[in-house]
Write a protein that holds these residues in place. Structure first.
Motif, short mmCIF file in Angstrom:
data_model
loop_
_atom_site.label_atom_id
_atom_site.label_comp_id
_atom_site.label_asym_id
_atom_site.label_seq_id
_atom_site.Cartn_x
_atom_site.Cartn_y
_atom_site.Cartn_z
N GLY A 96 56.50 12.36 4.41
CA GLY A 96 56.90 13.50 3.59
C GLY A 96 55.70 14.11 2.88
N THR A 97 55.99 15.05 2.01
CA THR A 97 54.93 15.74 1.28
C THR A 97 54.91 15.27 -0.17
N SER A 98 54.13 15.95 -1.01
CA SER A 98 54.06 15.60 -2.42
C SER A 98 53.52 16.80 -3.19
N GLU A 105 57.71 13.46 -2.19
CA GLU A 105 58.99 14.04 -1.76
C GLU A 105 60.09 12.99 -1.70
N THR A 109 63.75 13.45 -3.40
CA THR A 109 65.02 13.53 -2.66
C THR A 109 65.96 12.40 -3.04
N HIS A 160 65.58 17.70 1.23
CA HIS A 160 64.13 17.68 1.41
C HIS A 160 63.47 18.64 0.44
N ALA A 161 62.15 18.65 0.47
CA ALA A 161 61.34 19.68 -0.19
C ALA A 161 60.19 19.99 0.76
N GLU A 235 65.66 22.53 2.21
CA GLU A 235 64.32 22.44 1.65
C GLU A 235 64.42 23.08 0.27
N MET A 239 56.67 22.12 -2.85
CA MET A 239 56.07 21.17 -3.77
C MET A 239 54.61 21.47 -4.10
#
Length: 274
Positions: A96-98, A105, A109, A160-161, A235, A239
């Protein structure tokens, strides 16, 4: 011996005494009045009305908090290839992202999913999560998609993001599987997406500045491809955008996102029931 007049007076006194005694006897023997019985009610008291059932009773939703906290320590597992549902292959999962400050993320979530579950369960819904905590690995994206039919649930929302590299990009958007592989991925999934997007708009969130109409149609997401019930991937934020990063890192912000998801599912359930 009394004289005749005296005898008369004596006789008269005796007569009067007898009469007084008789009258007193009648007065003294009169029964006391009984207390009047309480009047019977003219109609039965109304029975308490049965309480209304919870508004989402009977609704079953799968919430899929994206990624997982242990994915970064298990590269072999999350890079293993799984079928994407359309004849191709994808990695089991990703980290995932940050945000730029490092808030991940998967934590976002997980927190939003917990808050959303609490709101929906208060309304009587049954909620199934695709993972049980935020320190495990996986599950793989194909398993996540299959979870909705395994649970015999009505719908799935994958939370999600996004992590666009351009920090000026902001806003939420939804993704549905397209072209649809079956009926549930057509109109039903789009209607679910519309209600979720409407609730995010009502919650004063910003729609995506780069996805037209905040609705994306993609064929390559296994989580959506494997779902055989209405399914949407949300989404919720960008982020890497400073304003939205601050929002997702705040408890109030995450609660607002949960409120919006729950409101969207209520709207969808009401429209579906009608």
């Amino acid at each position: 011996m009394p004289t005749p007049p005296a005898r008369l007076l004596l006789l008269l006194g005796l007569v009067l005494g007898v009469l007084a005694a008789a009258v007193g006897l009648r007065i003294g023997s009169a029964p006391l009045a009984e207390p009047s019985p309480s009047p019977e009610p003219t109609s039965a008291s109304p029975s308490p009305s049965p309480s209304a059932p919870p508004p989402l009773e009977g609704l079953h939703v799968v919430l899929d908090p994206g990624h997982n906290g242990g994915n970064g320590q298990a590269p072999a597992e999350i890079n293993a290839q799984v079928e994407d549902g359309r004849g191709g292959w994808k990695a089991c999962n990703t980290v995932g992202t940050s945000t730029l400050s490092g808030y991940p993320e998967h934590a976002f979530t997980w927190d939003v999913a917990q808050r959303t579950r609490e709101l929906l369960e208060e309304d009587g819904a049954t909620i199934t999560l695709t993972r049980s905590g935020d320190d495990g690995v996986g599950p793989c994206i194909d398993e996540r998609g299959r979870a909705v039919q395994r649970a015999d649930a009505d719908a799935m929302v994958s939370i999600h993001a996004n992590g666009s590299e351009d920090p000026s990009v902001r806003g939420y958007f939804a993704i549905v599987a397209a072209p649809p592989l079956h009926d549930a991925q057509g109109g039903p999934s789009r209607r679910l997406a519309e209600d979720l997007l409407g609730a995010l708009d009502d919650g004063d969130f910003t729609p995506s500045t780069w996805v037209p109409g905040a609705l994306s149609e993609r064929p390559d997401l296994a989580t959506l491809n494997w779902a055989r019930r209405p399914a949407v991937m949300l989404e919720l934020a960008e982020m890497r955008n400073p304003e939205e990063a601050a929002l997702v890192q705040s408890r109030d912000g995450r609660q607002r996102y949960a409120d919006a998801i729950a409101a969207g599912l209520r709207a969808w359930a009401e429209r579906r029931g009608g």
